[in-house]
Design a protein around this motif. Structure first.
Motif: not given
Length: 349
Positions: A187-211
């Motif tokens: 809310e106060v903008g104190g969290l700095v985002l570290s943006k990068e290029n990544f494969n969203i399909i791979e990330l979703v699959q990782n979350v599937f595996d975790l859950l």
């Protein structure tokens, strides 16, 4: 040229005063000094013009001063508007314009008061919610510790079991405080985002595996809407987007039906944007709750959500993370049929 309405009152009043003064003076001179008709007409016109100009400026000035100070006094009395809110140059003797200006001020201040009332109600509700969320695990931990101090500590089996349960209560407190800390930073903008290029399909699959194990408890299938053979790159903070997906999928499992399905799809919407959809066939959300589901600690089903655990901050965190990326999040739901949460992301290059 069209005559300004702000001078209507002063003009009409000055005309009456000038006409009365000139006619009265003309009659007086004609009766008592026998002025000739030619000179009388000239005197009448000069007297009328001078009286009109003098009267106009006096009336306009005095009325503006009167209206300004009277209205300023009213504003000071009610303590709603400040003198600066009603600057002197905006004063006019045109009552139509004046009424409109005052109504505009009243409407603006009324809206501000209503907004403050909404915020105050939200603050009260929020404080009540956070008090309840912290009180429950605190009392649980206190109960187990007091039981141990009262003598149960001598029994090794009871001691271990109670300490483990107390530890769970502490973990829940830490979980809630971490989530609150994250929301505050977002809310106060104190969290700095570290943006990068990544494969969203791979990330979703990782979350599937975790859950996977959590989904297996209700026999809920975590699937894609189709087979994605190509990489879909997005530009965002990978860790935060993983948290968004995790929170949305955990919610779908929490309120999902036994033997149900949670489906994730990724679609192109415009040249540089994709939209990620998380769809389930669970309980769904009633229409009156849709506008509040992203509020802190708001619970659709209080008893159910407490049974499932969680901090009650998941969707609020999701919204803040997505908005921190300057993206949008949407929700559509039909009660008894299911829900769909979707959010946009910038395409990677």
């Amino acid at each position: 040229m069209k005559f300004s309405k702000r001078y209507n009152f002063a003009t009409s009043t000055a005309l009456l005063i000038a006409l009365f003064s000139a006619v009265s003076m003309g009659i007086f001179l004609y009766i008592f000094f026998k002025f000739l008709s030619g000179w009388l007409l000239v005197f009448f016109l000069v007297s009328f013009l001078v009286s009109f100009l003098v009267s106009f400026f006096i009336v306009q000035y005095r009325v503006e001063k009167f209206i300004y100070f009277r209205i300023k006094k009213i504003y000071n009395d009610v303590r709603i508007l400040n003198e600066k809110d009603f600057p002197k140059p905006s004063i006019t003797t045109d009552m139509e314009v004046l009424t409109r200006e005052v109504e505009n001020y009243v409407n603006v201040k009324k809206l501000e008061i209503e907004t403050l009332n909404v915020r105050e109600n939200y603050r009260k509700e929020f404080m009540g919610n956070i008090s309840h969320e912290l009180k429950t695990p605190l009392f649980t931990v206190q109960g187990y510790i007091l039981t141990l101090l009262d003598g149960a500590m001598k029994d090794k089996k009871v001691r271990k079991k109670y300490l483990q349960r107390a530890n769970k209560g502490v973990e829940r407190l830490i979980y809630i405080i971490k989530d609150l800390d994250m929301i505050t930073k977002l809310e106060v903008g104190g969290l700095v985002l570290s943006k990068e290029n990544f494969n969203i399909i791979e990330l979703v699959q990782n979350v599937f595996d975790l859950l996977e194990m959590k989904a297996a408890k209700k026999n809920i299938s975590l699937v894609f809407d189709k087979e994605y053979t190509e990489t879909i790159l997005v530009h965002a903070d990978r860790e935060r987007i993983e948290q968004v997906l995790t929170n949305l999928l955990v919610n779908s499992l929490k309120y999902g039906k036994q033997d149900g399905t949670t489906e994730v799809s990724i679609e192109n919407i415009i040249k540089n944007k994709v939209i990620v959809r998380v769809t389930d066939n669970g309980e769904g959300i009633e229409k009156e709750n849709l506008t509040r589901i992203f509020e802190r600690f708001f619970r659709i089903d209080k008893s159910g959500s407490r049974k499932e655990g969680g901090s009650g901050l998941g969707l609020s965190i999701v919204k803040h993370i997505v908005e921190a990326h300057n993206e949008k999040i949407y929700v559509e739901s039909q009660f008894g049929i299911g829900s769909e949460f979707s959010f946009t992301l910038e395409k990677g290059k």
